[in-house]
Scaffold this active site. Structure first.
Site, PDB file in Angstrom:
ATOM      1  N   VAL A  86       0.811  -1.215   0.000  1.00  0.00           N
ATOM      2  CA  VAL A  86       0.000   0.000   0.000  1.00  0.00           C
ATOM      3  C   VAL A  86       0.845   1.266   0.000  1.00  0.00           C
ATOM      4  O   VAL A  86       0.333   2.358   0.225  1.00  0.00           O
ATOM      5  CB  VAL A  86      -1.021   0.012   1.171  1.00  0.00           C
ATOM      6  N   ILE A 128       3.612   4.218   1.007  1.00  0.00           N
ATOM      7  CA  ILE A 128       3.882   4.925   2.263  1.00  0.00           C
ATOM      8  C   ILE A 128       2.558   5.496   2.774  1.00  0.00           C
ATOM      9  O   ILE A 128       2.141   6.573   2.392  1.00  0.00           O
ATOM     10  CB  ILE A 128       4.944   6.038   2.074  1.00  0.00           C
ATOM     11  N   HIS A 129       1.894   4.703   3.611  1.00  0.00           N
ATOM     12  CA  HIS A 129       0.629   5.125   4.222  1.00  0.00           C
ATOM     13  C   HIS A 129       0.892   5.502   5.675  1.00  0.00           C
ATOM     14  O   HIS A 129       2.046   5.635   6.084  1.00  0.00           O
ATOM     15  CB  HIS A 129      -0.428   4.017   4.083  1.00  0.00           C
ATOM     16  N   ALA A 130      -0.126   5.675   6.471  1.00  0.00           N
ATOM     17  CA  ALA A 130      -0.003   6.232   7.822  1.00  0.00           C
ATOM     18  C   ALA A 130       1.002   5.518   8.724  1.00  0.00           C
ATOM     19  O   ALA A 130       1.874   6.151   9.312  1.00  0.00           O
ATOM     20  CB  ALA A 130      -1.372   6.266   8.490  1.00  0.00           C
TER      21      ALA A 130
END
Length: 86
Positions: free
Chosen positions: A12, A14-16
């Protein structure tokens, strides 16, 4: 100034969660860190919202620039962080 490129393998991007871990890792260093995408957009490594705003997806290559402080050691530490987490 030390620089390396890395292709994101996280499904996914660089997410949270990984962005938060990256900011924490960067803040522990004595260098200024910049993350740049191939399209020219970049963000400071210690700025969570700016990093997430880059919208870096799996398969994209980023350039990480480390300036000041212990550049050699910090660049190596960040490169390992990217391999382990992103």
């Amino acid at each position: 100034m030390k620089e390396f490129t890395y292709t994101i393998t996280d499904p996914v991007g660089i997410h949270a969660r990984p962005a938060g871990l990256l900011v924490k890792a960067v803040k522990a260093l004595d260098s200024a860190v910049t993350i740049a995408k191939a399209d020219g957009k970049s963000a400071g490594g210690a700025k969570l919202m700016a990093l997430m705003g880059l919208g870096i997806k799996q398969g994209e290559t980023v350039t990480v620039t480390v300036e000041g402080g212990s550049e050699e050691a910090n660049a190596a530490a960040l490169e390992k962080f990217f391999q382990d987490n992103l």
